[in-house]
Design a protein around this motif. Structure first.
Motif, PDB file in Angstrom:
ATOM      1  N   SER A  76      56.161   4.927  31.944  1.00  0.00           N
ATOM      2  CA  SER A  76      55.148   4.092  32.182  1.00  0.00           C
ATOM      3  C   SER A  76      53.987   4.177  31.167  1.00  0.00           C
ATOM      4  O   SER A  76      53.404   5.198  31.455  1.00  0.00           O
ATOM      5  CB  SER A  76      54.706   3.623  33.368  1.00  0.00           C
ATOM      6  N   LEU A  77      53.862   3.502  30.040  1.00  0.00           N
ATOM      7  CA  LEU A  77      52.696   3.787  29.160  1.00  0.00           C
ATOM      8  C   LEU A  77      51.338   2.950  29.586  1.00  0.00           C
ATOM      9  O   LEU A  77      51.404   1.815  29.296  1.00  0.00           O
ATOM     10  CB  LEU A  77      53.027   3.519  27.744  1.00  0.00           C
ATOM     11  N   ASP A  78      50.485   3.681  30.310  1.00  0.00           N
ATOM     12  CA  ASP A  78      49.433   3.023  30.837  1.00  0.00           C
ATOM     13  C   ASP A  78      49.546   1.834  31.429  1.00  0.00           C
ATOM     14  O   ASP A  78      48.990   0.788  31.308  1.00  0.00           O
ATOM     15  CB  ASP A  78      48.354   2.851  29.615  1.00  0.00           C
ATOM     16  N   HIS A 103      43.931   1.960  26.169  1.00  0.00           N
ATOM     17  CA  HIS A 103      45.065   1.050  26.561  1.00  0.00           C
ATOM     18  C   HIS A 103      45.821   0.678  25.658  1.00  0.00           C
ATOM     19  O   HIS A 103      46.966   0.779  25.704  1.00  0.00           O
ATOM     20  CB  HIS A 103      44.440  -0.271  27.319  1.00  0.00           C
ATOM     21  N   GLN A 104      45.248   0.646  24.377  1.00  0.00           N
ATOM     22  CA  GLN A 104      46.137   0.127  23.191  1.00  0.00           C
ATOM     23  C   GLN A 104      46.580   1.164  22.163  1.00  0.00           C
ATOM     24  O   GLN A 104      47.007   1.039  21.194  1.00  0.00           O
ATOM     25  CB  GLN A 104      45.343  -0.779  22.348  1.00  0.00           C
ATOM     26  N   THR A 105      46.438   2.554  22.909  1.00  0.00           N
ATOM     27  CA  THR A 105      46.748   3.833  22.004  1.00  0.00           C
ATOM     28  C   THR A 105      48.131   3.715  21.995  1.00  0.00           C
ATOM     29  O   THR A 105      48.704   4.397  21.143  1.00  0.00           O
ATOM     30  CB  THR A 105      46.144   4.646  23.031  1.00  0.00           C
ATOM     31  N   PHE A 106      49.021   3.097  22.820  1.00  0.00           N
ATOM     32  CA  PHE A 106      50.468   3.534  23.314  1.00  0.00           C
ATOM     33  C   PHE A 106      51.372   2.292  22.509  1.00  0.00           C
ATOM     34  O   PHE A 106      52.420   2.097  23.108  1.00  0.00           O
ATOM     35  CB  PHE A 106      50.649   3.607  24.491  1.00  0.00           C
ATOM     36  N   GLY A 107      51.182   1.919  21.189  1.00  0.00           N
ATOM     37  CA  GLY A 107      51.919   1.030  20.761  1.00  0.00           C
ATOM     38  C   GLY A 107      51.560   0.882  18.967  1.00  0.00           C
ATOM     39  O   GLY A 107      50.641   1.563  18.828  1.00  0.00           O
ATOM     40  N   ARG A 167      46.995  11.169  15.831  1.00  0.00           N
ATOM     41  CA  ARG A 167      47.151  11.854  16.919  1.00  0.00           C
ATOM     42  C   ARG A 167      48.029  10.766  17.996  1.00  0.00           C
ATOM     43  O   ARG A 167      48.857  11.254  18.606  1.00  0.00           O
ATOM     44  CB  ARG A 167      46.088  12.529  17.459  1.00  0.00           C
ATOM     45  N   ALA A 168      47.545   9.728  17.870  1.00  0.00           N
ATOM     46  CA  ALA A 168      48.265   8.637  18.720  1.00  0.00           C
ATOM     47  C   ALA A 168      49.787   8.597  18.371  1.00  0.00           C
ATOM     48  O   ALA A 168      50.803   8.339  19.263  1.00  0.00           O
ATOM     49  CB  ALA A 168      47.604   7.324  18.627  1.00  0.00           C
ATOM     50  N   GLN A 169      49.985   8.329  16.963  1.00  0.00           N
ATOM     51  CA  GLN A 169      51.327   8.179  16.695  1.00  0.00           C
ATOM     52  C   GLN A 169      52.068   9.425  17.035  1.00  0.00           C
ATOM     53  O   GLN A 169      53.210   9.494  17.423  1.00  0.00           O
ATOM     54  CB  GLN A 169      51.268   8.095  15.169  1.00  0.00           C
ATOM     55  N   ALA A 170      51.562  10.727  16.907  1.00  0.00           N
ATOM     56  CA  ALA A 170      52.270  11.906  17.145  1.00  0.00           C
ATOM     57  C   ALA A 170      52.486  11.921  18.608  1.00  0.00           C
ATOM     58  O   ALA A 170      53.805  12.165  19.093  1.00  0.00           O
ATOM     59  CB  ALA A 170      51.260  13.185  17.044  1.00  0.00           C
ATOM     60  N   PHE A 171      51.949  11.563  19.727  1.00  0.00           N
ATOM     61  CA  PHE A 171      52.039  11.410  21.003  1.00  0.00           C
ATOM     62  C   PHE A 171      53.160  10.183  21.179  1.00  0.00           C
ATOM     63  O   PHE A 171      54.029  10.532  21.952  1.00  0.00           O
ATOM     64  CB  PHE A 171      50.925  10.904  21.815  1.00  0.00           C
ATOM     65  N   GLN A 172      53.080   9.094  20.482  1.00  0.00           N
ATOM     66  CA  GLN A 172      54.124   8.254  20.663  1.00  0.00           C
ATOM     67  C   GLN A 172      55.583   8.584  20.347  1.00  0.00           C
ATOM     68  O   GLN A 172      56.613   8.229  20.898  1.00  0.00           O
ATOM     69  CB  GLN A 172      53.808   6.902  19.911  1.00  0.00           C
ATOM     70  N   ARG A 173      55.748   9.379  19.369  1.00  0.00           N
ATOM     71  CA  ARG A 173      56.899  10.015  19.058  1.00  0.00           C
ATOM     72  C   ARG A 173      57.305  11.136  19.684  1.00  0.00           C
ATOM     73  O   ARG A 173      58.610  11.313  20.022  1.00  0.00           O
ATOM     74  CB  ARG A 173      56.834  10.502  17.300  1.00  0.00           C
TER      75      ARG A 173
END
Length: 398
Positions: A269-271, A325-329, A360-366
């Motif tokens: 679950s992403l946030d 909240h919108q970091t994860f997409g 960094r947001a993208q690095a986390f998502q990947r």
């Protein structure tokens, strides 16, 4: 909901901002003298090229719960997968289908042509490639008032590393859905707010999608429009290894569906929150909670804390400092581009995507969704063992 008030905090592309007038006057007055704002997803990091195919599904056992005049529940899904090399003859697909993109941008009040959303990296209908043998399957459910397109960055990256990912639009809960022939459906009220109703609807949607994916695995056609099946697709599905991932209400949908359906072996679950029977019942299978320090996180969400306390299998909570909240997409990349056109102040933008740098947001998502599914669907990987010096912004709670 009128277009001056954008989508709620469970939404996808743009949320919780107010346009000063129908649009900022500068954005209206100068569209022909300014270059269009262009969005293009960065290329995925895996070794495999990508293919994708969309299917129109019809559940004849359910009338549509949001529009009772429709006697059947209709959904759109996309399947993303590693493709064979040499897929260039198959065109890449747009990030969002064209009619859906036009309708959505118009709903936001953006002039035609002012924003170009670009293409994904997957080739439509390309033959399946990737590693030998059937591939683990991951389901993706977006946030409320969002779209399956908004998770394309995460989804493409998973597929480029050898996963087969099924993305689902929950019609009339989704911001916009395009069906074959160019028919576009939006929520009749402009957005949903009845999340207690939406959660069981979404759970039924995902279980129906799993049933249709099983039909595909057995050699049948899952949809109603007889879209040609990519070569190798039925045999590429390993339905003994199924995971699920969701953002916001999609995260709550992941937990609720796992309680209702034992076919899903692991969920992330992403946030997202938790609601319904799963809060007290918990789960006995692996579950990852990705949390933010903000208002909707574990610290301020009693239902999510209760759900966490009732998890009996492998569990991990990751708290991402600087995230919102919108970091994860894909919102984390798109929203900074279009915020000036929507009259969003830097403060409003920070409230949506946080202070974490976009790279960094993208690095986390990947890294982290793939690490979770690698561990629980492939039995490999060590990133989730504990804090990593490569991700100093990520805190671990067991």
């Amino acid at each position: 909901m009128n277009r001056r008030t954008l989508l709620t905090s469970c939404a996808g592309l743009v949320t919780a901002a107010t346009i000063p007038g129908p649009l900022a006057s500068a954005a209206v007055a100068r569209p022909q003298r300014e270059e269009p704002v262009r969005f293009q997803l960065p290329a995925p990091s895996g070794p495999y090229p990508l293919g994708t195919v969309a299917f129109h599904l019809v559940d004849t056992t359910r009338p549509d719960p949001w529009v009772p005049s429709r006697p059947c529940r209709q959904l759109m899904i996309s399947i993303w997968y590693p493709a064979r090399s040499g897929s260039a003859p198959h065109p890449t697909v747009p990030w969002m289908p064209p009619a859906a993109a036009d309708r959505y941008l118009s709903f936001l009040g953006l002039p035609p042509g002012r924003v170009r959303l670009g293409c994904a990296h997957a080739h439509e209908g390309a033959p399946v490639g990737g590693p030998p043998g059937p591939l683990p399957v991951v389901l993706y459910s977006p946030g409320a008032n969002a779209s399956r397109s908004f998770g394309t960055g995460i989804v493409e990256d998973l597929a480029s590393h050898g996963y087969l990912v099924v993305t689902v639009d929950h019609t009339y809960d989704a911001a916009v859905v395009e069906f074959p022939g160019g028919r576009v459906e939006m929520n009749p009220a402009g957005g949903i707010s009845d999340y207690a109703k939406a959660l069981p609807v979404r759970t039924a949607d995902i279980r129906f999608v799993l049933d249709r994916v099983a039909v595909l695995r057995s050699g049948g056609h899952p949809g109603v429009c007889r879209t040609p099946l990519p070569t190798g697709l039925p045999g590429a599905l390993d339905l003994r290894r199924v995971g699920m991932l969701g953002h916001s209400l999609g995260g709550a949908t992941t937990a609720a569906t796992m309680l209702a359906d034992g076919r899903i072996a692991a969920g992330a679950s992403l946030d997202g929150g938790a609601a319904g029977p799963v809060v007290d019942a918990g789960l006995d299978r692996p579950f990852l909670v990705v949390d933010t320090p903000g208002k909707g996180g574990m610290e301020n969400n009693p239902a999510l804390r209760a759900f966490w306390s009732h998890l009996r299998g492998w569990r991990l909570c990751l708290t991402v400092q600087g995230a919102a909240h919108q970091t994860f997409g894909d919102d984390a990349l798109i929203l900074p581009l279009v915020a000036p056109l929507l009259g969003m102040s830097p403060h409003d933008l920070e409230g949506e995507v946080g202070t974490i740098p976009r790279h960094r947001a993208q690095a986390f998502q990947r890294a982290y969704p793939r690490a979770f599914f690698d561990l629980h669907l492939r039995d490999r990987g060590r990133l989730l063992d504990g804090p990593s010096p490569d991700f100093p912004e990520v805190g671990y709670t067991r």
